[in-house]
Write a protein that holds these residues in place. Sequence first.
Motif, PDB file in Angstrom:
ATOM      1  N   ASP A 173      30.763   2.640 -10.694  1.00  0.00           N
ATOM      2  CA  ASP A 173      29.342   1.958 -10.386  1.00  0.00           C
ATOM      3  C   ASP A 173      29.215   1.119  -9.308  1.00  0.00           C
ATOM      4  N   SER A 174      30.600   0.254  -8.960  1.00  0.00           N
ATOM      5  CA  SER A 174      30.229  -0.631  -7.750  1.00  0.00           C
ATOM      6  C   SER A 174      30.275  -0.185  -6.768  1.00  0.00           C
ATOM      7  N   PHE A 175      30.972   1.089  -6.665  1.00  0.00           N
ATOM      8  CA  PHE A 175      30.836   1.719  -5.138  1.00  0.00           C
ATOM      9  C   PHE A 175      29.447   2.301  -4.831  1.00  0.00           C
ATOM     10  N   VAL A 176      28.527   2.506  -5.894  1.00  0.00           N
ATOM     11  CA  VAL A 176      27.463   2.876  -5.834  1.00  0.00           C
ATOM     12  C   VAL A 176      26.484   1.964  -5.507  1.00  0.00           C
ATOM     13  N   GLU A 177      26.739   0.736  -6.290  1.00  0.00           N
ATOM     14  CA  GLU A 177      25.796  -0.484  -6.431  1.00  0.00           C
ATOM     15  C   GLU A 177      25.918  -1.404  -5.326  1.00  0.00           C
ATOM     16  N   ARG A 178      27.127  -1.121  -4.384  1.00  0.00           N
ATOM     17  CA  ARG A 178      27.451  -2.162  -3.317  1.00  0.00           C
ATOM     18  C   ARG A 178      27.411  -3.378  -3.820  1.00  0.00           C
ATOM     19  N   ARG A 179      27.739  -3.869  -4.887  1.00  0.00           N
ATOM     20  CA  ARG A 179      27.804  -5.279  -5.101  1.00  0.00           C
ATOM     21  C   ARG A 179      28.835  -5.377  -6.382  1.00  0.00           C
ATOM     22  N   TYR A 237      20.057  12.777 -15.140  1.00  0.00           N
ATOM     23  CA  TYR A 237      21.331  12.970 -14.208  1.00  0.00           C
ATOM     24  C   TYR A 237      20.719  12.159 -12.872  1.00  0.00           C
ATOM     25  N   CYS A 238      19.631  11.291 -12.953  1.00  0.00           N
ATOM     26  CA  CYS A 238      19.492  10.534 -11.640  1.00  0.00           C
ATOM     27  C   CYS A 238      19.195   9.004 -12.214  1.00  0.00           C
ATOM     28  N   PRO A 239      20.172   8.236 -12.212  1.00  0.00           N
ATOM     29  CA  PRO A 239      20.207   6.825 -12.834  1.00  0.00           C
ATOM     30  C   PRO A 239      19.849   6.050 -11.306  1.00  0.00           C
ATOM     31  N   SER A 240      18.784   6.307 -10.819  1.00  0.00           N
ATOM     32  CA  SER A 240      18.389   5.903  -9.413  1.00  0.00           C
ATOM     33  C   SER A 240      18.436   4.373  -9.150  1.00  0.00           C
ATOM     34  N   ASN A 241      18.136   3.569 -10.129  1.00  0.00           N
ATOM     35  CA  ASN A 241      18.548   2.155  -9.901  1.00  0.00           C
ATOM     36  C   ASN A 241      19.727   1.509  -9.377  1.00  0.00           C
ATOM     37  N   LYS A 242      20.729   2.030  -9.535  1.00  0.00           N
ATOM     38  CA  LYS A 242      22.067   1.682  -9.067  1.00  0.00           C
ATOM     39  C   LYS A 242      21.952   1.976  -7.537  1.00  0.00           C
ATOM     40  N   PHE A 243      21.122   2.786  -7.009  1.00  0.00           N
ATOM     41  CA  PHE A 243      21.436   3.291  -5.574  1.00  0.00           C
ATOM     42  C   PHE A 243      20.587   2.103  -4.698  1.00  0.00           C
ATOM     43  N   HIS A 244      19.816   1.150  -5.272  1.00  0.00           N
ATOM     44  CA  HIS A 244      18.916   0.256  -4.566  1.00  0.00           C
ATOM     45  C   HIS A 244      19.553  -0.362  -3.674  1.00  0.00           C
ATOM     46  N   ALA A 245      20.664  -1.076  -3.542  1.00  0.00           N
ATOM     47  CA  ALA A 245      21.272  -1.726  -2.553  1.00  0.00           C
ATOM     48  C   ALA A 245      21.664  -0.922  -1.366  1.00  0.00           C
ATOM     49  N   ALA A 284      37.959  -5.627  -6.256  1.00  0.00           N
ATOM     50  CA  ALA A 284      39.169  -5.150  -6.148  1.00  0.00           C
ATOM     51  C   ALA A 284      39.314  -3.795  -7.245  1.00  0.00           C
ATOM     52  N   HIS A 285      38.485  -3.160  -7.887  1.00  0.00           N
ATOM     53  CA  HIS A 285      38.387  -1.951  -8.255  1.00  0.00           C
ATOM     54  C   HIS A 285      38.291  -1.152  -7.340  1.00  0.00           C
ATOM     55  N   VAL A 286      37.128  -1.373  -6.460  1.00  0.00           N
ATOM     56  CA  VAL A 286      36.915   0.064  -5.564  1.00  0.00           C
ATOM     57  C   VAL A 286      38.051  -0.166  -4.458  1.00  0.00           C
ATOM     58  N   MET A 287      38.557  -1.314  -4.116  1.00  0.00           N
ATOM     59  CA  MET A 287      39.635  -1.266  -3.187  1.00  0.00           C
ATOM     60  C   MET A 287      41.070  -0.301  -3.735  1.00  0.00           C
ATOM     61  N   ILE A 288      41.169  -0.495  -5.016  1.00  0.00           N
ATOM     62  CA  ILE A 288      42.272   0.315  -5.853  1.00  0.00           C
ATOM     63  C   ILE A 288      41.727   1.662  -5.778  1.00  0.00           C
ATOM     64  N   ALA A 289      40.635   1.987  -6.197  1.00  0.00           N
ATOM     65  CA  ALA A 289      40.182   3.279  -6.445  1.00  0.00           C
ATOM     66  C   ALA A 289      40.429   3.998  -5.109  1.00  0.00           C
ATOM     67  N   LEU A 290      40.017   3.536  -3.632  1.00  0.00           N
ATOM     68  CA  LEU A 290      40.238   4.077  -2.566  1.00  0.00           C
ATOM     69  C   LEU A 290      41.551   4.145  -2.155  1.00  0.00           C
ATOM     70  N   GLY A 330      27.235 -11.818 -12.155  1.00  0.00           N
ATOM     71  CA  GLY A 330      26.200 -11.537 -13.121  1.00  0.00           C
ATOM     72  C   GLY A 330      25.434 -10.128 -12.978  1.00  0.00           C
ATOM     73  N   THR A 331      25.897  -9.294 -12.086  1.00  0.00           N
ATOM     74  CA  THR A 331      25.399  -7.963 -11.792  1.00  0.00           C
ATOM     75  C   THR A 331      26.354  -6.871 -12.605  1.00  0.00           C
ATOM     76  N   SER A 332      27.565  -7.356 -12.556  1.00  0.00           N
ATOM     77  CA  SER A 332      28.538  -6.484 -13.367  1.00  0.00           C
ATOM     78  C   SER A 332      28.997  -7.047 -14.979  1.00  0.00           C
ATOM     79  N   ASN A 333      29.418  -5.965 -15.488  1.00  0.00           N
ATOM     80  CA  ASN A 333      29.863  -6.490 -16.953  1.00  0.00           C
ATOM     81  C   ASN A 333      31.269  -6.028 -17.220  1.00  0.00           C
ATOM     82  N   VAL A 334      31.599  -5.921 -18.571  1.00  0.00           N
ATOM     83  CA  VAL A 334      32.920  -5.457 -18.903  1.00  0.00           C
ATOM     84  C   VAL A 334      32.771  -3.908 -18.831  1.00  0.00           C
ATOM     85  N   GLU A 335      31.847  -3.197 -18.710  1.00  0.00           N
ATOM     86  CA  GLU A 335      31.610  -1.713 -18.584  1.00  0.00           C
ATOM     87  C   GLU A 335      31.811  -1.445 -17.284  1.00  0.00           C
TER      88      GLU A 335
END
Lengths: 260, 260, 260, 260
Positions: C158-164, A109-117, C171-177, C148-153
Amino acid sequence: MKLKISASLNYRLPEPVDLMLQIEAANGHGQHVLESSLDFGAPDYMARVPAAEGLCEPIWLHHVAGTLHAEYRALVEVDRDAVDVRQLAAVPLHRLPAAAVPYLNESRYCPSNKFHAFVERRFRDHEGGAKIARMRDWIESRFTYVAGTSNVETGALDSFVERRGVCRDYAHVMIALARAAHIPARMASVYALGVDPQDFHAVAEVYLDGDWHMVDATGMTSPAETARICVGRDAADVAFLTAYREIAFVSQKVKVKRDD
Amino acid sequence: MKLKISASLNYRLPEPVDLMLQIEAANGHGQHVLESSLDFGAPDYMARVPAAEGLCEPIWLHHVAGTLHAEYRALVEVDRDAVDVRQLAAVPLHRLPAAAVPYLNESRYCPSNKFHAFVERRFRDHEGGAKIARMRDWIESRFTYVAGTSNVETGALDSFVERRGVCRDYAHVMIALARAAHIPARMASVYALGVDPQDFHAVAEVYLDGDWHMVDATGMTSPAETARICVGRDAADVAFLTAYREIAFVSQKVKVKRDD
Amino acid sequence: MKLKISASLNYRLPEPVDLMLQIEAANGHGQHVLESSLDFGAPDYMARVPAAEGLCEPIWLHHVAGTLHAEYRALVEVDRDAVDVRQLAAVPLHRLPAAAVPYLNESRYCPSNKFHAFVERRFRDHEGGAKIARMRDWIESRFTYVAGTSNVETGALDSFVERRGVCRDYAHVMIALARAAHIPARMASVYALGVDPQDFHAVAEVYLDGDWHMVDATGMTSPAETARICVGRDAADVAFLTAYREIAFVSQKVKVKRDD
Amino acid sequence: MKLKISASLNYRLPEPVDLMLQIEAANGHGQHVLESSLDFGAPDYMARVPAAEGLCEPIWLHHVAGTLHAEYRALVEVDRDAVDVRQLAAVPLHRLPAAAVPYLNESRYCPSNKFHAFVERRFRDHEGGAKIARMRDWIESRFTYVAGTSNVETGALDSFVERRGVCRDYAHVMIALARAAHIPARMASVYALGVDPQDFHAVAEVYLDGDWHMVDATGMTSPAETARICVGRDAADVAFLTAYREIAFVSQKVKVKRDD
């Protein structure tokens, strides 16, 4: 401080089933079980498994049929210093004991690597316990405690975005943020004063300054008034009741009181 | 049987970084390290952490800058019986040792509870090791080994649907199916003959008949020709190299040969 | 303003395959294609499909074998007002045209409902276009553009959490918000000045004040210097190249220049 | 064949809210609404939106407070041929009308690309409608219809692994498999005889032989006894009730009877 604890579980078992219970307060690490009783009526077979790290003894009920009625009662002396987490130093990675290392890793439940940035940007101005305290405050001020919005699939990623959940969700986010800052973190299931409505509760624990310290991002409880049941990577490890077939909830009641 | 192992890792480190390596063959449990050497040039600081269960000693390189160049060489005697997994009995849940219990739980890449209905329907005619053998054969016959189709996000759920992946994906599905049948399962990182192209490899291990047994659903390796590095819940625990900042791959080479 | 556009695609096709291309600048809605050519060598069969909303005409290449070599050239006059999105009013839900309603719904990469609480708390002080502008600025200031940090999945969660991420992730984050604030939002694939390195680009479009308006949370482009290719719910709809079997990338080049 | 339909919705609205209803049987495409009535008491504002493709007219209730009480009644003549889906030919990709193309793409609950390998291996011996029929039978024979095991997060990937769900889950898996075979597929919300217990129902529709055809992998309904409400990519598009704030369920009742 003494806590008087009772927990009552009632489930209907449509077919014979193996059950694992993790509902007994642990002995040691700042708490002492003065008295306790656990009553199941008469299950076909019960086994108690001595646990790793001496923190929890899972109880198996083998091939139980009809109903589960479990009554647990305990009197637990909690003797845990009210540590100010902000004063605690992080342990350098290469000085961590081997037992703490797995708690840096991602878990169910804690995929922590995604939270680095996010963690690096948002909490970069503090280290160790001060960083943990900021994370706890960040969660507490932004999240809303709402029952019924999360389920057994909900992980830290969902909760971080949804900004709501129950104790396990708060703990998952806390754990994910801590691990993303390379601070070992795990989940403890507990009995605690202050939980409203009273129920089984879960908090995060972080490894700082050579020991594990409870952090409750819901703000409802304090370590000095909390009795640990068991610990694990996240909610996948510390369920109070695991059934190896479908069972039906009937009722459940937890009470925790100060015993003066 | 003796295995002659060498592993060479070359990475560029744009900024000082803490690294954790898990690349040394473990001692014990059917294998004996006769000779070994590990050479890093001269890292600022190296720490070896005695590990839980005596299976792996993670090595920390603290604050390394510039490049990582690691050379590992070992001669390992593998003395593991060629057990026919089909003959092994399942251990009743309430007889499992506490150390095996967490391997029933869901983990980062193996959300096993989702597989209950499939496992119950598809593999109901067999128990214990015979069930495990059927699962292994089911995976091997339906999956295609394809490099580059999975990544660090890919879990057993994805791989089960996509029917393809590399060794870690095969192992994740194997682990998920085993746990869904209430058989403890974990992942082992290994050096093994038969891996083509040669590389670090991963297999599942299941707890049957009182011990852990390797199961490789890719069909490429056999336990008698495999040297274990370390074990964990899934790939989140057994990475051969964990970097606590961005690093850049330069080259890597693994060789495993029979030493007659 | 005139944009001189060229796009060159080179792929190897191990077996005969159907391909769908969406690489031609659309005509209308603030842009006029003055000249264009599209050259494939000689595919077995090419079909042009008149598209919904007149925004894009997908091109099918049927059963192509060997190689795909496509050369697209166009001169496009962009006559799009530099609208200040902050001045635009939201359209009340019950006044939305039916064609805009589906863009309120969750889509493959934009599970927008999860963002309700965050959006309500973080952006509650503004409405309509002013809210959109705040969201855009929030993303731009917190996210890092990393190839290179994102892919087709990778989805908005994910992007909202990863911040990159790259343009599609922004665009996906913008659309979701936007959708979480009940403002219809979709993705446009585009050719635009300012994209560095030059490549196919993607931006969000939001429905405000009775029309669709481009919003680029990467901050790299402006609507007045952008030519739309096609629009859809998210990246699942607007891929420039869709192959119905495995194909191998050889090379690709996009150029967009101001034509004075 | 005539269907007599009634649907009654009762919800409590803690605060003023915008609601979108999609509960009216559509007119055309094999069905004719002979009589219908829709009664809300007296909402502040109601708007009817003419829909794309003439298949559904969403109804907005603007800023409703207190309670929602909606009563829908209709008499619908269904005049849909009992087509044997196995006889229908697939439409070559380059001959698909533009309106069908988006239904090849992945959507919120149907990430169909992941199913390519499974579909190619398991259903390779049949084409077009015969392939669809095999998929439908495969799902029906392997899945268990269980209420309460799926939720608003559950997608085709989960359901495929869990082998259970309700009508929307069956439809999502059917849609995902069809798209993975490059056959356009969408979801229709419907009223149908045979649904037990009676409720809103959902089925898949596939594009074969120049038209859309209903496929119900639950096996509960047949197209000749089904009245379509509306269609979309998946459950994200066809909800019968969408609330733009929290609302509380009170009661709901659907009745569908043959009218002789």
